[in-house]
Design a protein around this motif. Structure first.
Motif, PDB file in Angstrom:
ATOM      1  N   MET A   1       9.850 -10.742   7.150  1.00 16.63           N
ATOM      2  CA  MET A   1       9.508  -9.505   7.855  1.00 16.63           C
ATOM      3  C   MET A   1      10.425  -9.334   9.064  1.00 16.63           C
ATOM      4  SD  MET A   1       6.740  -8.581   6.112  1.00 16.63           S
ATOM      5  CE  MET A   1       5.888  -7.377   7.146  1.00 16.63           C
ATOM      6  N   GLN A   2      10.717  -8.081   9.375  1.00 16.80           N
ATOM      7  CA  GLN A   2      11.432  -7.778  10.612  1.00 16.80           C
ATOM      8  C   GLN A   2      10.858  -6.488  11.173  1.00 16.80           C
ATOM      9  OE1 GLN A   2      15.785  -7.405  10.408  1.00 16.80           O
ATOM     10  NE2 GLN A   2      15.829  -8.577  12.309  1.00 16.80           N
ATOM     11  N   HIS A   3      10.432  -6.555  12.426  1.00 21.69           N
ATOM     12  CA  HIS A   3       9.794  -5.400  13.072  1.00 21.69           C
ATOM     13  C   HIS A   3       8.657  -4.855  12.201  1.00 21.69           C
ATOM     14  CE1 HIS A   3      13.111  -5.793  15.764  1.00 21.69           C
ATOM     15  NE2 HIS A   3      13.990  -5.338  14.898  1.00 21.69           N
ATOM     16  N   HIS A   4       7.838  -5.762  11.680  1.00 18.44           N
ATOM     17  CA  HIS A   4       6.663  -5.414  10.873  1.00 18.44           C
ATOM     18  C   HIS A   4       7.008  -4.755   9.547  1.00 18.44           C
ATOM     19  CE1 HIS A   4       4.300  -6.570  14.318  1.00 18.44           C
ATOM     20  NE2 HIS A   4       4.991  -5.723  15.072  1.00 18.44           N
ATOM     21  N   GLU A   5       8.248  -4.850   9.142  1.00 19.24           N
ATOM     22  CA  GLU A   5       8.623  -4.301   7.832  1.00 19.24           C
ATOM     23  C   GLU A   5       9.144  -5.411   6.920  1.00 19.24           C
ATOM     24  OE1 GLU A   5      11.162  -0.949   7.739  1.00 19.24           O
ATOM     25  OE2 GLU A   5       9.815   0.282   8.961  1.00 19.24           O
ATOM     26  N   LEU A   6       8.803  -5.292   5.632  1.00 21.59           N
ATOM     27  CA  LEU A   6       9.252  -6.267   4.641  1.00 21.59           C
ATOM     28  C   LEU A   6      10.751  -6.105   4.413  1.00 21.59           C
ATOM     29  CD1 LEU A   6       8.308  -8.334   2.374  1.00 21.59           C
ATOM     30  CD2 LEU A   6       8.140  -6.335   0.881  1.00 21.59           C
ATOM     31  N   THR A   7      11.493  -7.208   4.586  1.00 20.59           N
ATOM     32  CA  THR A   7      12.942  -7.097   4.362  1.00 20.59           C
ATOM     33  C   THR A   7      13.412  -7.905   3.159  1.00 20.59           C
ATOM     34  OG1 THR A   7      13.488  -8.959   5.802  1.00 20.59           O
ATOM     35  CG2 THR A   7      13.358  -6.787   6.842  1.00 20.59           C
ATOM     36  N   GLY A   8      12.607  -8.866   2.694  1.00 21.46           N
ATOM     37  CA  GLY A   8      13.044  -9.643   1.534  1.00 21.46           C
ATOM     38  C   GLY A   8      12.097 -10.787   1.229  1.00 21.46           C
ATOM     39  N   VAL A   9      12.523 -11.634   0.316  1.00 20.42           N
ATOM     40  CA  VAL A   9      11.738 -12.797  -0.110  1.00 20.42           C
ATOM     41  C   VAL A   9      12.667 -14.000  -0.190  1.00 20.42           C
ATOM     42  CG1 VAL A   9      10.445 -13.810  -2.031  1.00 20.42           C
ATOM     43  CG2 VAL A   9      10.091 -11.427  -1.438  1.00 20.42           C
ATOM     44  N   VAL A  10      12.182 -15.151   0.256  1.00 24.60           N
ATOM     45  CA  VAL A  10      12.938 -16.391   0.075  1.00 24.60           C
ATOM     46  C   VAL A  10      12.091 -17.316  -0.793  1.00 24.60           C
ATOM     47  CG1 VAL A  10      13.978 -18.411   1.162  1.00 24.60           C
ATOM     48  CG2 VAL A  10      14.063 -16.205   2.314  1.00 24.60           C
ATOM     49  N   SER A  11      12.715 -17.904  -1.815  1.00 19.48           N
ATOM     50  CA  SER A  11      11.983 -18.815  -2.693  1.00 19.48           C
ATOM     51  C   SER A  11      12.440 -20.255  -2.445  1.00 19.48           C
ATOM     52  CB  SER A  11      12.227 -18.445  -4.151  1.00 19.48           C
ATOM     53  OG  SER A  11      13.554 -18.774  -4.497  1.00 19.48           O
ATOM     54  N   LEU A  12      11.630 -21.186  -2.939  1.00 25.27           N
ATOM     55  CA  LEU A  12      11.988 -22.603  -2.821  1.00 25.27           C
ATOM     56  C   LEU A  12      13.317 -22.875  -3.533  1.00 25.27           C
ATOM     57  CD1 LEU A  12      11.217 -25.430  -1.889  1.00 25.27           C
ATOM     58  CD2 LEU A  12       9.820 -25.669  -3.936  1.00 25.27           C
ATOM     59  N   ASP A  13      13.591 -22.142  -4.601  1.00 24.64           N
ATOM     60  CA  ASP A  13      14.870 -22.284  -5.312  1.00 24.64           C
ATOM     61  C   ASP A  13      16.034 -22.028  -4.357  1.00 24.64           C
ATOM     62  OD1 ASP A  13      12.720 -21.621  -6.928  1.00 24.64           O
ATOM     63  OD2 ASP A  13      14.001 -20.963  -8.551  1.00 24.64           O
TER      64      ASP A  13
ATOM     65  N   ASP B   1       0.850  -1.197   0.000  1.00 26.66           N
ATOM     66  CA  ASP B   1       0.000   0.000   0.000  1.00 26.66           C
ATOM     67  C   ASP B   1       0.887   1.250   0.000  1.00 26.66           C
ATOM     68  OD1 ASP B   1       0.928   0.432   2.586  1.00 26.66           O
ATOM     69  OD2 ASP B   1      -0.921  -0.227   3.557  1.00 26.66           O
ATOM     70  N   GLY B   2       0.247   2.407   0.116  1.00 28.06           N
ATOM     71  CA  GLY B   2       0.978   3.678   0.034  1.00 28.06           C
ATOM     72  C   GLY B   2       2.010   3.873   1.125  1.00 28.06           C
ATOM     73  N   ASP B   3       1.851   3.119   2.226  1.00 31.32           N
ATOM     74  CA  ASP B   3       2.824   3.198   3.322  1.00 31.32           C
ATOM     75  C   ASP B   3       3.831   2.052   3.271  1.00 31.32           C
ATOM     76  OD1 ASP B   3       1.644   5.489   4.431  1.00 31.32           O
ATOM     77  OD2 ASP B   3       0.096   4.236   5.383  1.00 31.32           O
ATOM     78  N   ASP B   4       3.879   1.381   2.133  1.00 28.92           N
ATOM     79  CA  ASP B   4       4.794   0.260   1.914  1.00 28.92           C
ATOM     80  C   ASP B   4       4.489  -0.960   2.779  1.00 28.92           C
ATOM     81  OD1 ASP B   4       6.246   1.367  -0.165  1.00 28.92           O
ATOM     82  OD2 ASP B   4       7.628   2.393   1.183  1.00 28.92           O
ATOM     83  N   ASN B   5       3.279  -1.042   3.290  1.00 23.42           N
ATOM     84  CA  ASN B   5       2.877  -2.252   4.011  1.00 23.42           C
ATOM     85  C   ASN B   5       2.518  -3.337   2.996  1.00 23.42           C
ATOM     86  OD1 ASN B   5       2.940  -1.078   6.672  1.00 23.42           O
ATOM     87  ND2 ASN B   5       1.090   0.040   6.058  1.00 23.42           N
ATOM     88  N   PRO B   6       3.071  -4.560   3.130  1.00 21.83           N
ATOM     89  CA  PRO B   6       2.737  -5.611   2.163  1.00 21.83           C
ATOM     90  C   PRO B   6       1.300  -6.087   2.312  1.00 21.83           C
ATOM     91  CG  PRO B   6       4.157  -6.471   3.907  1.00 21.83           C
ATOM     92  CD  PRO B   6       4.047  -4.990   4.139  1.00 21.83           C
ATOM     93  N   LEU B   7       0.619  -6.236   1.165  1.00 20.87           N
ATOM     94  CA  LEU B   7      -0.787  -6.633   1.165  1.00 20.87           C
ATOM     95  C   LEU B   7      -0.982  -8.039   0.586  1.00 20.87           C
ATOM     96  CD1 LEU B   7      -2.266  -3.341  -0.357  1.00 20.87           C
ATOM     97  CD2 LEU B   7      -2.202  -3.971   2.067  1.00 20.87           C
ATOM     98  N   GLY B   8      -0.129  -8.400  -0.363  1.00 20.08           N
ATOM     99  CA  GLY B   8      -0.284  -9.687  -1.037  1.00 20.08           C
ATOM    100  C   GLY B   8       0.860  -9.894  -2.012  1.00 20.08           C
TER     101      GLY B   8
END
Lengths: 145, 196
Positions: free
Chosen positions: B104-116, B39-46
């Motif tokens: 997530m760390q402290h309610h902020e998105l820090t990255g993505v990990v994939s099955l790869d 969203d506009g505050d950079d909160n992850p939605l999906g």
């Protein structure tokens, strides 16, 4: 183990004249990530969900007008159903692809082999070996036996 | 013990009101199969994947420029904490049937990990195990088994590097259980070899 023991025989196919919308709906319903384009029973190309979605959207193409023949990546190589798995791995690597159509003596499509199928097979084998190792380390198997 | 934060890649994000056309362009430009929708505050939605575009735009006959990322994204976004161990991450993938997890760390998105990423790690784990056998920590039979495992690890690594977007939950489960087994064996029976 021959390729036919690892491939998916229920490969989904389309004719070259089918539209992108038909293919998208077919992939969605069948829950598959690609369709093999077939002419007279022989594989001529592959269309993936990613290629289909990104090509249509980025190029602003009409899903009702673009055909499988236009979208398909030509099949560079297929693998015979009796070929050993090692040959399939080599072919995948050499051609930089993740999917191989599987054919019979007449060149007719009989299945599709994907890198994911191979990974699943290897993961299962690994799991079995892990079990053997566990048993050995736990002393359930006589040393050297 | 490795943690989620050690294996994450930077998350590629897109604002929820951006169009499906923009989502596709970003995916092609960044050479990724998914974007985290914020969203506009950079909160992850999906999360929106190329598969979502196929199903919810092309197959559904929706317009490319007025359909938004929010309308085509998948929810809920499966997340783990940056400090969570890898086992928990793999279990989350298996139980939710997804192959990408937001970190997530402290309610902020820090990255993505994939099955790869996990598969690559697993092949490293197995190589370490094989290293232990070379140091004589296992018996003759254990060494033979581990040599097979090492060969397979090589194949896994090759394939993991190629692995696309279609890995299924069954694979996640198999990898998770193998990883757990290897960890328990190593911690209980042999010290992890250093430098392998």
């Amino acid at each position: 183990m021959p390729v036919r023991d690892y491939c998916q025989p229920a490969v989904r196919t389309v004719g070259p004249e089918e539209t992108a919308r038909f293919m998208a709906q077919h992939m969605d319903r069948a829950d598959v990530g690609c369709l093999v384009v077939v002419e007279e029973g022989r594989p001529t190309g592959i269309v993936t969900d990613r290629d289909l979605a990104l090509t249509l959207l980025c190029d602003g193409r009409d899903a009702g007008a673009v055909t499988a023949g236009e979208l398909a990546t030509r099949v560079p190589v297929a693998i015979h159903e009796n070929a050993p798995l090692a040959e399939a791995l080599h072919t995948l690597r050499q051609n930089g692809v993740r999917r191989l159509p599987v054919v019979d003596d007449a060149g007719k499509l009989t299945g599709i082999l994907t890198a994911d199928d191979l990974l699943k097979a290897l993961a299962l084998e690994l799991s079995g070996l892990g079990g053997a190792l566990s048993a050995q380390l736990s002393g359930h198997v006589v040393a050297g036996g | 013990m490795q943690r989620a934060q050690d294996y994450q890649n930077p998350a590629q994000t897109i604002y929820s009101e951006e169009s499906a056309l923009e989502v596709a362009k970003r995916m092609r430009h960044e050479e990724v199969g998914s974007l985290i929708v914020v969203d506009g505050d950079d909160n992850p939605l999906g999360i929106v994947t190329d598969r979502d575009l196929l199903r919810r735009v092309i197959a559904a006959g929706r317009p490319y420029e007025t359909t938004t990322a929010a309308e085509v994204m998948s929810q809920p976004l499966v997340t783990v904490d940056a400090d969570d161990p890898l086992d928990k991450l793999v279990q989350a993938m298996a139980s939710h049937g997804v192959r990408r997890i937001a970190v997530m760390q402290h309610h902020e998105l820090t990255g993505v990990v994939s099955l790869d990423d996990v598969l690559l790690l697993l092949s490293g784990e197995i190589s370490s195990l094989a290293g232990a056998t070379r140091r004589g920590m296992l018996s003759a039979k254990g060494r033979r088994v581990a040599h097979h495992v090492e060969d397979i690890a090589g194949e896994l690594k090759e394939q993991a590097e190629r692995l696309g977007r279609e890995a299924k939950t069954r694979l996640g489960e198999a990898v998770g259980s193998t990883l757990k087994k290897l960890r328990s064996r190593r911690s209980g029976n042999a010290e992890p070899p250093d430098g392998d």
